[in-house]
Design an enzyme around this catalytic site. Structure first.
Site, PDB file in Angstrom:
ATOM      1  N   ASP A 173       0.861  -1.180  -0.163  1.00 41.09           N
ATOM      2  CA  ASP A 173       0.262   0.109   0.026  1.00 41.09           C
ATOM      3  C   ASP A 173       0.738   1.158   0.209  1.00 41.09           C
ATOM      4  OD1 ASP A 173      -1.353  -2.413   1.513  1.00 41.09           O
ATOM      5  OD2 ASP A 173      -2.988  -1.239   1.028  1.00 41.09           O
ATOM      6  N   ASP A 200      -1.875  -2.856  -3.959  1.00 42.16           N
ATOM      7  CA  ASP A 200      -2.346  -1.533  -3.803  1.00 42.16           C
ATOM      8  C   ASP A 200      -0.882  -0.493  -4.168  1.00 42.16           C
ATOM      9  OD1 ASP A 200      -4.759  -2.041  -3.444  1.00 42.16           O
ATOM     10  OD2 ASP A 200      -4.752  -0.991  -1.268  1.00 42.16           O
ATOM     11  N   TYR A 203      -2.431   4.061  -6.414  1.00 44.45           N
ATOM     12  CA  TYR A 203      -3.724   4.944  -5.777  1.00 44.45           C
ATOM     13  C   TYR A 203      -3.985   5.697  -6.784  1.00 44.45           C
ATOM     14  CZ  TYR A 203      -3.397   2.628  -1.446  1.00 44.45           C
ATOM     15  OH  TYR A 203      -3.300   1.541  -0.349  1.00 44.45           O
ATOM     16  N   HIS A 334     -11.604  -2.140   7.177  1.00 41.49           N
ATOM     17  CA  HIS A 334     -11.663  -3.395   6.339  1.00 41.49           C
ATOM     18  C   HIS A 334     -11.698  -4.566   7.064  1.00 41.49           C
ATOM     19  CE1 HIS A 334     -10.422  -1.052   3.100  1.00 41.49           C
ATOM     20  NE2 HIS A 334      -9.227  -0.586   3.351  1.00 41.49           N
ATOM     21  N   HIS A 361      -3.352  -3.890   2.566  1.00 43.39           N
ATOM     22  CA  HIS A 361      -4.687  -3.488   2.578  1.00 43.39           C
ATOM     23  C   HIS A 361      -5.048  -2.464   3.830  1.00 43.39           C
ATOM     24  CE1 HIS A 361      -8.821  -3.525   1.076  1.00 43.39           C
ATOM     25  NE2 HIS A 361      -9.178  -4.140   1.659  1.00 43.39           N
ATOM     26  N   HIS A 363      -4.002   0.032   6.702  1.00 44.20           N
ATOM     27  CA  HIS A 363      -2.882   1.030   6.610  1.00 44.20           C
ATOM     28  C   HIS A 363      -2.511   1.295   7.969  1.00 44.20           C
ATOM     29  CE1 HIS A 363      -4.958   2.645   2.660  1.00 44.20           C
ATOM     30  NE2 HIS A 363      -4.373   1.576   2.878  1.00 44.20           N
TER      31      HIS A 363
HETATM   32 FE   LIG Z   1      -6.210  -2.267  -0.471  1.00 38.87          FE
END
Ligand SMILES: [Fe+2]
Length: 472
Positions: A173, A200, A203, A334, A361, A363
């Site tokens: 991420d 990820d 973005y 999440h 996923h 953060h």
């Molecule tokens: Fe994600």
């Protein structure tokens, strides 16, 4: 007066008992929720004119150079780059001996692709597979012949073997903020030989119209590492770029064009690209796809069943699994999104004695104890994770520093399966020493790169399945 004193003494006794009880609970749970406070400033995306996004000088100069493994054995390397002005050459010249692009004696012919996304048209995206490479060997390579030539180097992974040491970076991420830049710099300072990237990337989909120029800036940003060592790609939800409202109904369009996996140059009958394995040194790394079908009888399900049977712990003792959406995360963000995949696959990983599952996923950072939750059968009530020597450790390193900010929303109290958690940006490393021992370390960005905020010695589940998670 004596009654008041007696009442105070009784209250004092109750207080002591409560404190002792609370302490006992803490010991029993043995989890740490770090109280370390990250910086309070907002997460800010780096501006388009930041030096890390700079376009290399020269007409049609290759940009966004990155490499990834081209096969499971580590004897191929896929080189990818973009040319912006015209197609140019898809040829890569390479050499063990000479860093001079015009003295390199080996070459490979690549292919190119490009895509449209709403109002965006990509540059020419080149992919070239260098095959039959020697293990543990430094290669110089160059591309852009005919216009502006750029050259780089990489070292191939060592030959797989049970006691071959190797240091991985674990990043997820990342995005392209100032914090992302710190994360990457710290990883570079810590010196791994390959990045296991858990999804990820850019973005870009957070920008209006999924501004795909942010896919370009991201690739220029990470080139300083990804051109020199393989990054192993896991697909995340920000790679979906699924936008029927923009006339973009095909999922993964930018990612699939830009980031090849070892399956790209495999025969057409081979498995689809987003789930695959690579073997590096003494590790067998399985990459799973959270956003591709994984239910029973699906291609990913069939592939994983077969792949786990192909893992040879005598040759590659460390079994590492990458996935985007975590199976064990006690963060409110999440929460339980990875649950269906856990239900589908956890029992296989416990049976296989997997060592480590790395996810992104969320953060924030979190590490679990070795826990298993595979006993439940709907009617027996056994739905609580239990400690298990056969189970992997689950880490979440979705803390690369992207624009969405830190997930500072842990559920309370900290569940018993959670060993350490902190809402800060950072990255982790896994340094395998031999078939029995590996040192895992998480580094928060606010510290110096060498500072370990959470460090654990893992022992191998196949060769030395000790209680290595009694760390707190
Ligand atoms: Fe994600």
């Amino acid at each position: 007066m004596s009654n008041m004193l007696g009442a105070r003494r009784r209250l004092g006794l109750v207080h002591v008992v409560l404190v002792l009880f609370a302490a006992a609970l803490l010991v029993a749970d043995a989890g740490v929720t770090s109280s370390y406070r990250r910086k309070l400033e907002a997460t800010v995306e780096m501006p388009l004119d930041a030096d890390v996004f700079g376009v290399p000088l020269g007409y049609n100069a290759p940009q966004q150079v990155h490499i990834t493994l081209g096969d499971i054995e580590g004897t191929s390397m896929i080189v990818s780059w973009v040319t912006a002005n015209e197609l140019g050459s898809s040829t890569v010249f390479y050499s063990e001996a000479s860093p001079d692009p015009y003295m390199m004696e080996l070459w490979a012919e690549g292919t190119h692709t490009r895509y449209n996304y709403f109002n965006y048209t990509s540059g020419f995206i080149h992919h070239c597979n260098l095959t039959n490479l020697k293990y543990g060997t430094k290669y110089y390579y160059a591309m852009g012949f005919g216009h502006t030539v750029r050259s780089f180097s990489f070292t191939t992974p060592p030959m797989p073997g049970p006691d071959v040491p190797f240091k991985f970076g674990l990043i997820g991420d990342l995005g392209q903020t100032f914090d992302s830049n710190t994360t990457l710099s710290h990883y570079e300072a810590n010196g791994g030989g390959a990045v296991l990237y858990v999804g990820d990337l850019s973005y870009a989909d957070n920008r209006p119209l999924h501004d795909n120029t942010r896919w370009d800036t991201w690739a220029r940003f990470v080139e300083r590492s990804a051109a020199h060592q393989p990054w192993v790609w896991t697909v995340g939800n920000h790679e979906l770029d699924l936008a029927p409202e923009l006339g973009e109904p095909v999922p993964f369009k930018p990612f699939a064009h830009r980031y090849p996996t070892p399956r790209r140059f495999a025969p057409a009958a081979a498995a689809p690209p987003f789930w695959y394995s690579v073997r590096i040194a003494s590790a067998h790394v399985i990459v799973l796809a959270s956003y591709s079908a994984y239910g029973k009888y699906t291609p990913q399900w069939k592939w994983l069943r077969g792949e786990l049977a192909r893992v040879d712990r005598a040759a590659t003792p460390w079994l590492i699994v990458l996935v985007h959406s975590p199976w064990y995360s006690s963060n409110g963000y999440h929460y339980m999104e990875g649950e269906t995949m856990r239900v589908q696959f956890e029992r296989w990983l416990v049976a296989a004695k997997a060592d480590l599952v790395v996810a992104g996923h969320v953060h924030a950072y979190e590490r679990s104890h070795r826990v298993s939750n595979v006993a439940y059968d709907i009617v027996n009530g056994k739905c609580t994770p239990v400690r298990s020597r056969d189970a992997p450790v689950y880490v979440t390193v979705g803390d690369g520093g992207n624009i969405e900010g830190v997930a500072d929303n842990f559920t309370q109290p900290q569940p018993g399966y959670s060993a350490f958690r902190e809402a800060s940006f950072g990255h982790a490393t896994l340094e395998i020493m031999n078939r029995t021992h590996a040192y895992y370390a998480w580094h928060r960005n606010q510290d110096g790169a060498m500072v370990v905020a959470d460090g654990v010695w893992f022992t191998n589940r196949y060769w030395m399945p000790t209680d290595d998670d009694d760390t707190s």
